[in-house]
Design a protein around this motif. Structure first.
Motif, mmCIF file in Angstrom:
data_model
loop_
_atom_site.group_PDB
_atom_site.id
_atom_site.type_symbol
_atom_site.label_atom_id
_atom_site.label_comp_id
_atom_site.label_asym_id
_atom_site.label_seq_id
_atom_site.Cartn_x
_atom_site.Cartn_y
_atom_site.Cartn_z
ATOM 1 N N UNK A 167 48.409 35.671 92.720
ATOM 2 C CA UNK A 167 47.626 36.189 93.866
ATOM 3 C C UNK A 167 46.016 35.887 92.826
ATOM 4 N N UNK A 168 45.402 36.209 93.720
ATOM 5 C CA UNK A 168 44.177 35.947 93.135
ATOM 6 C C UNK A 168 43.037 37.303 93.894
ATOM 7 N N UNK A 169 42.717 37.814 92.717
ATOM 8 C CA UNK A 169 42.633 39.693 92.790
ATOM 9 C C UNK A 169 41.495 39.925 93.464
ATOM 10 N N UNK A 170 40.566 39.625 94.669
ATOM 11 C CA UNK A 170 39.295 39.550 95.299
ATOM 12 C C UNK A 170 38.980 41.332 95.497
ATOM 13 N N UNK A 171 39.904 42.194 95.286
ATOM 14 C CA UNK A 171 40.060 43.277 95.832
ATOM 15 C C UNK A 171 41.448 43.497 96.509
ATOM 16 N N UNK A 172 42.406 43.101 96.269
ATOM 17 C CA UNK A 172 44.245 43.187 96.535
ATOM 18 C C UNK A 172 44.567 45.139 96.816
ATOM 19 N N UNK A 190 55.256 23.279 88.035
ATOM 20 C CA UNK A 190 55.990 23.906 88.966
ATOM 21 C C UNK A 190 56.192 25.741 88.109
ATOM 22 N N UNK A 191 54.648 25.902 87.658
ATOM 23 C CA UNK A 191 55.134 27.008 86.583
ATOM 24 C C UNK A 191 54.744 27.863 87.760
ATOM 25 N N UNK A 192 53.822 27.700 88.664
ATOM 26 C CA UNK A 192 54.185 28.754 90.544
ATOM 27 C C UNK A 192 53.951 27.399 91.698
ATOM 28 N N UNK A 193 54.585 28.338 92.973
ATOM 29 C CA UNK A 193 54.987 27.166 94.103
ATOM 30 C C UNK A 193 53.739 27.542 95.515
ATOM 31 N N UNK A 194 53.169 28.307 94.762
ATOM 32 C CA UNK A 194 51.776 28.504 96.256
ATOM 33 C C UNK A 194 50.023 29.875 95.143
ATOM 34 N N UNK A 195 49.660 30.145 96.377
ATOM 35 C CA UNK A 195 48.385 30.570 95.846
ATOM 36 C C UNK A 195 48.876 31.594 96.708
ATOM 37 N N UNK A 196 47.983 33.041 97.181
ATOM 38 C CA UNK A 196 47.719 34.072 97.698
ATOM 39 C C UNK A 196 46.197 34.620 97.301
ATOM 40 N N UNK A 197 45.021 34.253 98.706
ATOM 41 C CA UNK A 197 44.548 34.635 98.299
ATOM 42 C C UNK A 197 43.524 35.760 98.838
ATOM 43 N N UNK A 198 43.688 36.825 98.531
ATOM 44 C CA UNK A 198 43.434 38.443 98.975
ATOM 45 C C UNK A 198 42.708 38.925 99.951
ATOM 46 N N UNK A 199 42.375 39.904 100.156
ATOM 47 C CA UNK A 199 41.544 40.769 100.766
ATOM 48 C C UNK A 199 40.255 41.244 99.365
ATOM 49 N N UNK A 200 39.239 41.816 100.028
ATOM 50 C CA UNK A 200 37.779 42.447 99.400
ATOM 51 C C UNK A 200 36.759 42.935 100.033
ATOM 52 N N UNK A 204 44.441 36.609 103.067
ATOM 53 C CA UNK A 204 44.085 37.228 103.910
ATOM 54 C C UNK A 204 42.923 37.835 103.994
ATOM 55 N N UNK A 205 41.783 38.284 104.914
ATOM 56 C CA UNK A 205 41.017 39.046 105.341
ATOM 57 C C UNK A 205 39.582 38.095 104.991
ATOM 58 N N UNK A 206 38.835 38.327 103.253
ATOM 59 C CA UNK A 206 37.801 37.501 102.718
ATOM 60 C C UNK A 206 39.010 36.709 102.415
ATOM 61 N N UNK A 207 40.438 36.098 101.937
ATOM 62 C CA UNK A 207 40.747 35.170 101.813
ATOM 63 C C UNK A 207 40.781 34.471 102.519
ATOM 64 N N UNK A 208 40.850 34.449 104.022
ATOM 65 C CA UNK A 208 40.772 33.784 105.306
ATOM 66 C C UNK A 208 39.370 33.236 105.508
ATOM 67 N N UNK A 209 38.570 33.974 105.007
ATOM 68 C CA UNK A 209 36.922 34.003 105.030
ATOM 69 C C UNK A 209 36.637 32.721 104.463
ATOM 70 N N UNK A 210 36.988 33.073 102.870
ATOM 71 C CA UNK A 210 36.222 31.690 102.378
ATOM 72 C C UNK A 210 37.039 30.572 101.697
#
Length: 378
Positions: free
Chosen positions: A195-200, A234-244, A271-277
């Motif tokens: 989860x990339x924290x842009x202000x999660x 395979x240490x991670x399976x997906x990425x989440x881009x947070x709000x911010x 979600x939110x900022x992640x959606x926009x980016x």
């Protein structure tokens, strides 16, 4: 109500007002927006996406249930201030630790009251979101105007550097328990998401864990090459881009990182900022709405034709041209703007609203389970 000091407000449209201060003292510059939620003032105040902004509450009575550390959506609230009609010094709730005024002072947030918030909301609907300055120390209109004119605008400031975590950490808590009044550790998490924290918001982390993800939270200056290698290993399976907070168009470094993640074919949910980016990374720049969407009562129609009541907090939106590369899955029924996308290439989708916020109904939260099901384990 105890005697309150005066505070002076100046807006970029020339409006100059005197009110009362019940939070921290000093001078702050930011952008004024309004929120139509009837409840949840602490969750709104502590939402990192409000960094750089003053929040005008359309609900007139604020502070009646006090505040507590558990209900914070972030570890350190970053909004500039809140503006309310009536600030309640006396609060009543068995969960409360302190009053709203003390909470604002602790987090260095201006509290502004004894002001006609209905008129302010009408003003923002007419002029759009406005830059403003509020001060307990400067009372002269021209001095406030000069300071506001010389300050950077919110669209020029990279606030995600301020609100993002400084170091990586793991999150495995979910399943709220009323017995302990806390979120519980969850076992048997089968997939790992970065989860990339842009202000999660903390509740996003809880929802990701609820559906089965072990969450590795990364700061905004993460190394995308390391992340891609971890995906291949395979240490991670997906990425989440947070709000911010802030204008996504100035986050060119983040867009370049996301382009690398897309090229690596990593499953991505935003979600939110992640959606926009994600939109910008695909070549479709965002635009600014007149006064944004801020509230807990926004109807959104999903791809099945069903209406979801959603929580929203954003000033920017993706353009209609995005349909060239993505299917629209959600639309806002207030203004028909795009609220959700599923991209035609890759395992990538995003939403503009906040499915984790539970404004009352919880039907929007199923999107977390949907993404979990789409992420392959091997």
């Amino acid at each position: 109500m105890s005697k309150l000091k005066p505070i002076y407000l100046y807006f970029s449209n020339g409006c100059f007002l005197e009110a009362k201060s019940f939070g921290s003292e000093g001078t702050k510059v930011g952008e004024a927006v309004f929120n139509t939620s009837m409840t949840g003032y602490q969750e709104i105040t502590s939402d990192p996406s409000y960094a750089g902004q003053f929040v005008i509450f359309s609900m007139p009575e604020i502070g009646i249930v006090g505040t507590n550390d558990f209900d914070n959506e972030s570890f350190s609230p970053k909004c500039k201030g809140i503006i309310v009609r009536d600030a309640n010094e006396v609060y009543s709730s068995f969960r409360a630790d302190e009053g709203l005024g003390d909470y604002l002072k602790k987090h260095d947030i201006l509290g502004i009251c004894d002001i006609d918030t209905r008129s302010l909301v009408k003003m923002l609907r007419k002029y759009g979101a406005l830059e403003m300055i509020a001060s307990t120390t400067i009372s002269d209109k021209e001095s406030l105007k000069a300071k506001l004119d010389s300050s950077l605008k919110i669209g020029e400031i990279d606030y995600i550097k301020e609100v993002s975590t400084k170091s990586a950490y793991s999150h495995t808590k979910s399943n709220f328990s009323y017995e302990s009044w806390d979120y519980q550790e969850k076992d048997g998490l089968s997939k790992t998401i970065a989860a990339i924290d842009f202000g999660i918001k903390k509740n996003i982390l809880h929802e990701l864990v609820t559906v089965g993800f072990k969450v590795e939270v990364l700061p905004q200056d993460y190394d995308e090459n390391t992340l891609i290698k971890d995906y291949k290993d395979k240490k991670i399976h997906a990425v989440f881009l947070s709000n911010g907070p802030g204008d996504p168009l100035i986050l060119t470094n983040q867009v370049d990182k996301i382009k690398s993640l897309l090229a690596a074919k990593i499953p991505i949910f935003g979600i939110c900022l992640g959606h926009q980016l994600l939109s910008i990374a695909h070549g479709y720049p965002t635009y600014k709405l007149k006064f944004g969407h801020h509230g807990a009562n926004h109807p959104v129609k999903n791809e099945l034709g069903l209406v979801e009541i959603t929580s929203q907090n954003h000033n920017y939106n993706v353009p209609e041209e995005i349909e060239e590369v993505a299917f629209v899955t959600h639309r806002n029924l207030f203004d028909n703007t795009i609220e959700g996308l599923c991209y035609k290439e890759g395992n990538v989708f995003s939403v503009q609203h906040h499915p984790e916020a539970s404004p009352g109904p919880k039907e929007a939260s199923n999107i977390f389970a949907k993404f979990f099901a789409q992420v392959p384990l091997d």
